[in-house]
Design a protein around this motif. Structure first.
Motif, short mmCIF file in Angstrom:
data_model
loop_
_atom_site.label_atom_id
_atom_site.label_comp_id
_atom_site.label_asym_id
_atom_site.label_seq_id
_atom_site.Cartn_x
_atom_site.Cartn_y
_atom_site.Cartn_z
N PRO A 34 0.90 -0.99 0.03
CA PRO A 34 0.02 -0.03 -0.15
C PRO A 34 0.94 1.35 0.01
N ALA A 35 0.29 2.48 -0.32
CA ALA A 35 0.97 3.52 -0.32
C ALA A 35 1.18 4.10 0.98
N ALA A 36 2.54 4.73 1.07
CA ALA A 36 2.73 5.47 2.23
C ALA A 36 2.00 6.79 2.36
N ILE A 37 0.87 6.78 2.86
CA ILE A 37 0.28 8.19 3.05
C ILE A 37 0.65 8.77 4.28
N PRO A 38 0.89 10.20 4.08
CA PRO A 38 1.67 10.75 5.47
C PRO A 38 0.64 10.61 6.66
N GLN A 39 -0.64 10.84 6.45
CA GLN A 39 -1.48 10.91 7.57
C GLN A 39 -1.62 9.58 8.36
N VAL A 40 -1.63 8.43 7.49
CA VAL A 40 -1.59 7.13 8.05
C VAL A 40 -0.24 6.73 8.59
N THR A 41 0.79 7.11 8.07
CA THR A 41 2.11 6.87 8.61
C THR A 41 2.25 7.41 10.13
N ASP A 42 1.75 8.75 10.13
CA ASP A 42 2.00 9.39 11.19
C ASP A 42 0.87 9.14 12.58
N THR A 43 -0.13 8.73 12.19
CA THR A 43 -1.26 8.00 13.10
C THR A 43 -0.26 6.64 13.64
N TRP A 44 -0.01 5.73 12.85
CA TRP A 44 0.55 4.71 13.53
C TRP A 44 1.65 4.67 14.12
N ARG A 45 2.41 5.66 13.85
CA ARG A 45 3.84 5.97 14.63
C ARG A 45 3.48 6.47 16.16
N ARG A 46 2.41 7.45 15.97
CA ARG A 46 1.91 7.72 17.28
C ARG A 46 1.49 6.67 18.17
N LEU A 47 0.52 5.91 17.64
CA LEU A 47 0.01 4.79 18.37
C LEU A 47 0.87 3.72 18.81
N TYR A 48 2.06 3.53 17.95
CA TYR A 48 2.95 2.74 18.23
C TYR A 48 3.83 2.95 19.59
N GLU A 49 4.11 4.59 19.52
CA GLU A 49 4.75 4.84 20.60
C GLU A 49 4.12 4.77 21.84
N GLU A 50 2.73 5.08 21.73
CA GLU A 50 1.88 4.99 23.01
C GLU A 50 2.17 3.73 23.43
N ALA A 51 1.97 2.64 22.67
CA ALA A 51 2.05 1.10 23.16
C ALA A 51 3.45 1.08 23.70
N PHE A 56 5.79 -1.70 27.03
CA PHE A 56 6.80 -2.41 26.43
C PHE A 56 7.01 -3.77 27.04
N ALA A 57 7.45 -3.65 28.30
CA ALA A 57 7.85 -4.99 29.03
C ALA A 57 6.95 -5.98 29.35
N LEU A 276 3.55 -6.25 20.52
CA LEU A 276 3.72 -5.02 20.66
C LEU A 276 2.74 -4.31 19.64
N ILE A 277 2.76 -4.99 18.31
CA ILE A 277 2.00 -4.40 17.05
C ILE A 277 0.57 -4.76 17.62
N GLN A 278 0.47 -5.87 18.27
CA GLN A 278 -1.17 -6.10 18.74
C GLN A 278 -1.57 -5.04 19.80
N ALA A 279 -0.94 -4.59 20.41
CA ALA A 279 -1.22 -3.57 21.31
C ALA A 279 -1.53 -2.36 20.53
N THR A 280 -0.44 -2.08 19.66
CA THR A 280 -0.92 -0.81 18.72
C THR A 280 -2.19 -0.90 18.02
N ALA A 281 -2.44 -1.98 17.46
CA ALA A 281 -3.71 -2.29 16.72
C ALA A 281 -4.84 -2.10 17.72
N ALA A 282 -4.74 -2.53 18.94
CA ALA A 282 -5.85 -2.55 19.78
C ALA A 282 -5.91 -0.98 19.81
N LEU A 283 -5.06 -0.10 20.05
CA LEU A 283 -5.34 1.40 20.35
C LEU A 283 -6.09 1.91 19.27
#
Length: 412
Positions: A34-51, A56-57, A276-283
């Protein structure tokens, strides 16, 4: 299973092109990425950082349940019950490494040697996703049913399901298809879905529906039928086309007995998907971010790309050429049919490589492209174009495609 599917072998050409030192730019209209759409990339980065910040542990420092992490399974249950009015529970859910892996697990569990003989995987209508052709561990374990063709106004056509041909198949263990389809963008019509579910119920076999491009996310189909909750249906979903292709995360929803069988495969083969990515997807599910991305970014992006590509094809392809485009309900590709005896998808592929353009030859999406007189002609006269690249790449790629077709026509 041990042989590369056609599109995977093309990846070797693309890898070689990456080492090209000529300085010329290659135009890649082949990828399913899929295309790297800036809004999509930024949102997933933010959610990943939250997770990472919140757990993390917990998520990366210990093993988890094979069904999927509790936080994601619970989020899936809440999301689908709220959206579709279902009454599913955790027992109906299995998290896995994307739709293709889930389809492989289902194929391994429900096809192959059985008490009453071999059980085959049936693709109810080809062309369909080329990766399905590598799912069976048994030679000859996959069959694709030839479609009908409906000619439409202008330069458009549409494949139709031959439900009687599907019903006539023998030794069937499972049916599998993508909707919206890869490569065509065709979605299941309600009558076709009802017919396939009826066949699955009659045979007491699973119908696996791959919603990688469909609803509820990435939602690039218009007017798609809602995923069905049915005793013989396993629905597969993925976060790949919603912006996480590299994380290989998806999930299946289906009847408990089928999910339990696939759960055993997961536990015995790879324990569980990364947590970890499961936690991101849950968010993304719990906050509604996934729906925002679908409606505000992903769906408009591909809708606009489709319109651009269709206009370019109509403007640039020779008027004398007998070409048609599969009418689409969505998806991330254009499926082009060049209906001339002098045309070959592989010849075009090589001609475009000389012009530094990659596309995907159509024959790779048919299980047996020479199984009938119709397929022997049709399958080799189609080509798939991706809508994921930048608009400038699509425009120049289609211009070079038009040049190559003129040259092929002139050399006939």
């Amino acid at each position: 299973m041990s042989a590369l599917s056609g599109i995977r072998s093309i990846m070797e050409d693309i890898a070689l092109a990456a080492t090209d030192t000529s300085g010329d730019t290659w135009l890649n209209l082949s990828p399913g990425n899929p295309a790297a759409i800036p809004q999509v990339t930024d949102t997933w980065r933010r959610l990943y950082e939250e997770a990472v910040a919140s757990g993390f542990a917990e998520f990366s420092g210990r093993y988890g349940p094979s069904r999927g992490s509790d936080v994601l399974v619970d989020a899936i249950v809440r999301y689908f019950n709220a959206r579709y009015g279902w009454g599913i529970g955790p027992q109906n859910v299995l998290v896995g490494a994307g739709c293709q892996m889930l389809a492989f697990m289902a194929t391994t569990v429900f096809t192959g040697p059985g008490d009453d003989g071999p059980r085959r995987l049936v693709l109810p209508s080809v062309p369909d996703y080329t990766g399905y052709q590598g799912l069976s561990l048994d030679a000859g374990g996959i069959v694709g049913v030839e479609p009908g063709v409906e000619f439409q106004d202008g330069r458009f056509f549409r494949y139709t399901f031959d439900l009687e041909a599907v019903r006539a198949q023998s030794s069937v263990g499972m049916m599998l298809l993508s909707s919206p389809g890869n490569p065509t963008g065709r979605t299941l019509l309600r009558d076709d879905l009802s017919g396939l579910m009826e066949i699955a119920e009659e045979r007491d076999i699973p119908l696996v529906l791959d919603h990688a491009y469909g609803d509820p996310f990435p939602g690039v189909a218009q007017g798609a039928v809602d995923p069905p909750l049915h005793p013989n249906v396993i629905n597969c979903f993925t976060f790949s086309k919603a912006g996480l292709p590299g994380e290989r995360l998806g999930f299946a929803i289906g009847p408990r007995d089928a999910i339990d069988a696939m759960l055993s495969f997961t536990a015995n083969s790879h324990l569980h998907a990364p947590q970890l990515i499961q936690a991101t997807a849950a968010l993304a599910l719990n906050t509604g971010a996934i729906d925002t991305l679908t409606t505000e970014a992903i769906r408009p992006y591909y809708r606009d790309k489709r319109r651009t590509a269709e206009k370019l094809l109509h403007d640039l392809l020779p008027d004398a050429l007998d070409w048609r485009l599969h009418s689409t309900d969505g998806g991330m590709f254009c499926w082009l049919w060049i209906d001339h005896a002098w045309f070959s998808d592989l010849v075009l592929y090589e001609a475009l490589k000389r012009k530094k353009v990659f596309v995907v030859p159509g024959r790779h999406f048919f299980v047996e492209p020479f199984a009938s007189p119709f397929l022997a002609e049709h399958a080799t006269r189609c080509v798939r174009l991706s809508l994921s690249p930048d608009e400038t790449v699509i425009a120049e790629g289609i211009a070079r495609l038009a040049e190559a077709l003129e040259e092929m026509r002139g050399a006939k």
